[in-house]
Design a protein around this motif. Sequence first.
Motif, PDB file in Angstrom:
ATOM      1  N   UNK A  19      55.854   7.366  -7.718  1.00  0.00           N
ATOM      2  CA  UNK A  19      56.676   8.419  -6.797  1.00  0.00           C
ATOM      3  C   UNK A  19      57.353   9.442  -7.486  1.00  0.00           C
ATOM      4  N   UNK A  20      57.634   9.381  -8.705  1.00  0.00           N
ATOM      5  CA  UNK A  20      58.143  10.731  -9.316  1.00  0.00           C
ATOM      6  C   UNK A  20      57.017  11.668  -9.939  1.00  0.00           C
ATOM      7  N   UNK A  21      55.890  11.219  -9.864  1.00  0.00           N
ATOM      8  CA  UNK A  21      54.867  12.180 -10.544  1.00  0.00           C
ATOM      9  C   UNK A  21      53.900  12.665  -9.391  1.00  0.00           C
ATOM     10  N   UNK A  22      54.469  12.475  -7.922  1.00  0.00           N
ATOM     11  CA  UNK A  22      53.516  12.877  -6.843  1.00  0.00           C
ATOM     12  C   UNK A  22      53.422  14.299  -7.104  1.00  0.00           C
ATOM     13  N   UNK A  23      54.195  15.166  -7.254  1.00  0.00           N
ATOM     14  CA  UNK A  23      54.194  16.734  -7.227  1.00  0.00           C
ATOM     15  C   UNK A  23      53.145  17.121  -8.059  1.00  0.00           C
ATOM     16  N   UNK A  24      53.150  16.402  -9.382  1.00  0.00           N
ATOM     17  CA  UNK A  24      52.364  16.621 -10.573  1.00  0.00           C
ATOM     18  C   UNK A  24      50.846  16.490 -10.046  1.00  0.00           C
ATOM     19  N   UNK A  25      50.830  15.104  -9.475  1.00  0.00           N
ATOM     20  CA  UNK A  25      49.290  14.925  -9.117  1.00  0.00           C
ATOM     21  C   UNK A  25      48.872  15.890  -8.006  1.00  0.00           C
ATOM     22  N   UNK A  26      49.668  16.082  -7.202  1.00  0.00           N
ATOM     23  CA  UNK A  26      49.239  17.245  -5.881  1.00  0.00           C
ATOM     24  C   UNK A  26      48.866  18.441  -6.620  1.00  0.00           C
ATOM     25  N   UNK A  27      49.730  18.833  -7.847  1.00  0.00           N
ATOM     26  CA  UNK A  27      49.110  20.450  -8.554  1.00  0.00           C
ATOM     27  C   UNK A  27      47.796  20.231  -8.840  1.00  0.00           C
ATOM     28  N   UNK A  28      47.493  18.863  -9.649  1.00  0.00           N
ATOM     29  CA  UNK A  28      46.180  18.563 -10.282  1.00  0.00           C
ATOM     30  C   UNK A  28      44.975  18.672  -9.417  1.00  0.00           C
ATOM     31  N   UNK A  29      45.161  18.185  -8.115  1.00  0.00           N
ATOM     32  CA  UNK A  29      44.172  18.190  -7.110  1.00  0.00           C
ATOM     33  C   UNK A  29      44.038  19.183  -6.357  1.00  0.00           C
ATOM     34  N   UNK A  30      45.143  20.177  -6.411  1.00  0.00           N
ATOM     35  CA  UNK A  30      44.986  21.722  -5.697  1.00  0.00           C
ATOM     36  C   UNK A  30      44.871  22.719  -6.577  1.00  0.00           C
ATOM     37  N   UNK A  31      44.665  22.496  -7.952  1.00  0.00           N
ATOM     38  CA  UNK A  31      44.411  23.256  -8.845  1.00  0.00           C
ATOM     39  C   UNK A  31      42.884  23.941  -8.623  1.00  0.00           C
ATOM     40  N   UNK A  32      42.415  25.246  -8.570  1.00  0.00           N
ATOM     41  CA  UNK A  32      41.172  25.394  -8.177  1.00  0.00           C
ATOM     42  C   UNK A  32      40.661  26.059  -9.354  1.00  0.00           C
ATOM     43  N   UNK A  33      41.194  25.964 -10.564  1.00  0.00           N
ATOM     44  CA  UNK A  33      40.358  26.368 -12.054  1.00  0.00           C
ATOM     45  C   UNK A  33      39.278  25.374 -11.864  1.00  0.00           C
ATOM     46  N   UNK A  34      38.301  25.671 -12.892  1.00  0.00           N
ATOM     47  CA  UNK A  34      37.218  24.828 -13.230  1.00  0.00           C
ATOM     48  C   UNK A  34      37.640  23.343 -13.765  1.00  0.00           C
ATOM     49  N   UNK A  35      36.539  22.557 -13.808  1.00  0.00           N
ATOM     50  CA  UNK A  35      36.750  21.316 -14.161  1.00  0.00           C
ATOM     51  C   UNK A  35      37.276  20.916 -15.716  1.00  0.00           C
ATOM     52  N   UNK A  36      37.240  21.993 -16.532  1.00  0.00           N
ATOM     53  CA  UNK A  36      37.439  21.922 -17.881  1.00  0.00           C
ATOM     54  C   UNK A  36      38.862  22.208 -18.262  1.00  0.00           C
ATOM     55  N   UNK A  37      39.630  22.973 -17.228  1.00  0.00           N
ATOM     56  CA  UNK A  37      40.768  23.407 -17.301  1.00  0.00           C
ATOM     57  C   UNK A  37      42.015  22.506 -17.820  1.00  0.00           C
ATOM     58  N   UNK A  38      41.648  21.194 -17.769  1.00  0.00           N
ATOM     59  CA  UNK A  38      42.745  20.110 -17.993  1.00  0.00           C
ATOM     60  C   UNK A  38      42.077  18.716 -18.300  1.00  0.00           C
ATOM     61  N   UNK A  39      42.361  17.755 -19.035  1.00  0.00           N
ATOM     62  CA  UNK A  39      41.726  16.562 -19.199  1.00  0.00           C
ATOM     63  C   UNK A  39      41.722  15.887 -17.888  1.00  0.00           C
ATOM     64  N   UNK A  40      42.868  15.828 -16.951  1.00  0.00           N
ATOM     65  CA  UNK A  40      42.800  15.309 -15.805  1.00  0.00           C
ATOM     66  C   UNK A  40      41.280  15.643 -15.116  1.00  0.00           C
ATOM     67  N   UNK A  41      41.399  16.844 -14.782  1.00  0.00           N
ATOM     68  CA  UNK A  41      40.306  17.459 -14.054  1.00  0.00           C
ATOM     69  C   UNK A  41      38.810  17.018 -14.643  1.00  0.00           C
TER      70      UNK A  41
END
Length: 267
Positions: A19-41
Motif C-alpha cells: 500500500x505504501x509503495x504503490x506510487x513508486x511501483x506505478x512510476x517504475x511501470x510508467x517510466x519510458x526509459x530503456x530497460x537498463x535504467x534501473x534494476x527493477x526494469x
Amino acid sequence: MDTGNTREAIGNVAIEHHHTVAEQFNSFYEDESDRYSNVFKYGRFKVDVLLDAELKALEPGARVLDVGCGTGHYVARLRDLGFDTHGVEPAAAMRKRAMELNPEGTITEGTVTAIDHPDDSFDLVMSIEVFRYLHHDDVMRGLSEVMRVLKPGGKAFLTFVNRHALDGFYVLQKTRQLRRGRAFDVKHPHCEFTTPGEVERDLLASGASDVQIEGRLLGAIRIVYKVSQSLGAAVARVVEPYDDLIHEQRWLAPFAGHLVAIATKAP
C-alpha cells in the motif's frame, strides 16, 4: 509469537508495505526509459521474456489471472494483447491504480491464499513477486489456490526468491534482522527464501504435474545497480549477452536473482 500469529502478521505487513509503495511501483511501470535504467526494469524485462513465451502458446481470448496484480499494468498489457485478463490485489493503493487502468469488474480485492474465482477458470495464472512475502504455510495455501483456479492442463507462472542468489540478499536480510532485533516491518517486510528443489516439491504437492524452473538476472548486476544506477545501466548493457548465456544453464538457477517456476496443472 505462535506460528498462526506470525503467518497472519507477515501477510498483513506485506499488504501494508505494498500500500505504501504503490506510487513508486506505478512510476517504475510508467517510466519510458530503456530497460537498463534501473534494476527493477532490467529484472522485470528478463522475467517478461519468459512470460511472453508462455503467452504466445495461448489461444486468442484465453483467460489469464494476475494474482497480486499490483498497479494493474500487466493486466492492461495482456488485455491489449487480446486475452481475457483479470487481476486480484489486496493492497488498497495498488488496487485503486489497477482499477483506474482497467475496465470495471476486471480487478477484485483478494489474496493468493483466497482467490475469489471458481475452480478450473483460467488458462494461465501469473503471480510475480508475491510468494516471496508470505510465510511458508501461506505459500502452500497460495499454490493450492493457483492450481484450483487453473483449468486442467493450464499453466502457472510464478516467481520466488533464491536463498543462494549471488546478490547476497539473504545475508543482507538476516543481518538486518539481527541488528534490529525483529524479523520484519513495513519498510522491510518478511522475505521467504527458497530453492528450486523446494519450489518444485511444493508445486508438485499442490497439484502440478510438471514444473519447469528458470533463473534470471546475474546477481552481480543487482549489486552494481545499488552502488550507482548509471554504472549499473552501463554494466548491464555490456554483460547482458553473457547474463543470458549463463542462465541457459539450468544448474545455475539456484544462484539467480529471479527464480521463475512454470508449472502445468495435472489434466
